[in-house]
Design a protein around this motif. Structure first.
Motif, mmCIF file in Angstrom:
data_model
loop_
_atom_site.group_PDB
_atom_site.id
_atom_site.type_symbol
_atom_site.label_atom_id
_atom_site.label_comp_id
_atom_site.label_asym_id
_atom_site.label_seq_id
_atom_site.Cartn_x
_atom_site.Cartn_y
_atom_site.Cartn_z
ATOM 1 N N VAL A 96 0.825 -1.202 0.000
ATOM 2 C CA VAL A 96 0.000 0.000 0.000
ATOM 3 C C VAL A 96 0.864 1.258 0.000
ATOM 4 C CG1 VAL A 96 -1.683 1.327 1.339
ATOM 5 C CG2 VAL A 96 -2.001 -1.136 1.026
ATOM 6 N N ALA A 97 1.918 1.284 0.800
ATOM 7 C CA ALA A 97 2.785 2.467 0.863
ATOM 8 C C ALA A 97 3.361 2.782 -0.511
ATOM 9 C CB ALA A 97 3.899 2.263 1.887
ATOM 10 N N LEU A 137 -2.451 11.978 2.258
ATOM 11 C CA LEU A 137 -1.351 11.821 3.210
ATOM 12 C C LEU A 137 -1.163 13.089 4.027
ATOM 13 C CD1 LEU A 137 1.222 10.139 0.788
ATOM 14 C CD2 LEU A 137 -0.261 8.985 2.446
ATOM 15 N N LYS A 163 2.107 9.986 6.441
ATOM 16 C CA LYS A 163 1.238 8.905 6.909
ATOM 17 C C LYS A 163 -0.206 9.165 6.485
ATOM 18 C CE LYS A 163 4.389 6.935 9.595
ATOM 19 N NZ LYS A 163 4.985 5.688 9.280
ATOM 20 N N ILE A 164 -0.976 8.110 6.449
ATOM 21 C CA ILE A 164 -2.397 8.218 6.120
ATOM 22 C C ILE A 164 -3.124 8.773 7.349
ATOM 23 C CG2 ILE A 164 -4.467 6.961 5.463
ATOM 24 C CD1 ILE A 164 -2.580 4.838 4.216
ATOM 25 N N ARG A 191 -1.706 -2.290 7.689
ATOM 26 C CA ARG A 191 -1.665 -0.860 7.381
ATOM 27 C C ARG A 191 -0.916 -0.607 6.072
ATOM 28 N NH1 ARG A 191 -3.621 2.451 11.477
ATOM 29 N NH2 ARG A 191 -4.297 1.251 13.261
ATOM 30 N N GLU A 192 0.000 0.369 6.042
ATOM 31 C CA GLU A 192 0.702 0.712 4.809
ATOM 32 C C GLU A 192 1.579 -0.419 4.292
ATOM 33 O OE1 GLU A 192 0.464 2.675 7.479
ATOM 34 O OE2 GLU A 192 0.177 4.761 6.883
#
Length: 89
Positions: free
Chosen positions: A26-27, A45, A50-51, A69-70
């Motif tokens: 995802v990142a 972002l 970061k999200i 997560r990411e």
């Protein structure tokens, strides 16, 4: 993999509803997406990269907060679904 862009953010992707990306997680997908469409970055972002809490990211039908997560891994046939909360008064 495909990133699905919500209607409210399509003006930052030249009207594209779907963006094809090649990313392992995802990142990396978000980095590619915001490099390709820099005006999209502040909507997905935070300043720290970061999200933020008001943005939800799903891989297929699962929120990445319920995954890794990411760091959540992506397969070529996955869909990355972006949901940015819209506030108003």
């Amino acid at each position: 993999m495909k990133a699905l862009i919500p209607t409210a953010l399509r003006r930052f992707t030249h009207g594209n509803r779907l963006v094809e990306l090649q990313a392992d997680n995802v990142a990396a997908a978000l980095a590619l997406l915001t490099t390709q469409y820099p005006e999209l970055r502040p909507h997905l972002l935070g300043d720290d990269g970061k999200i933020p809490n008001f943005v939800n990211v799903f891989v297929n039908d699962t929120n990445i907060r319920d995954l890794d997560r990411e760091a959540t891994l992506l397969a070529p046939d996955d869909e990355l679904i972006l949901v940015a909360s819209i506030s108003g008064g």
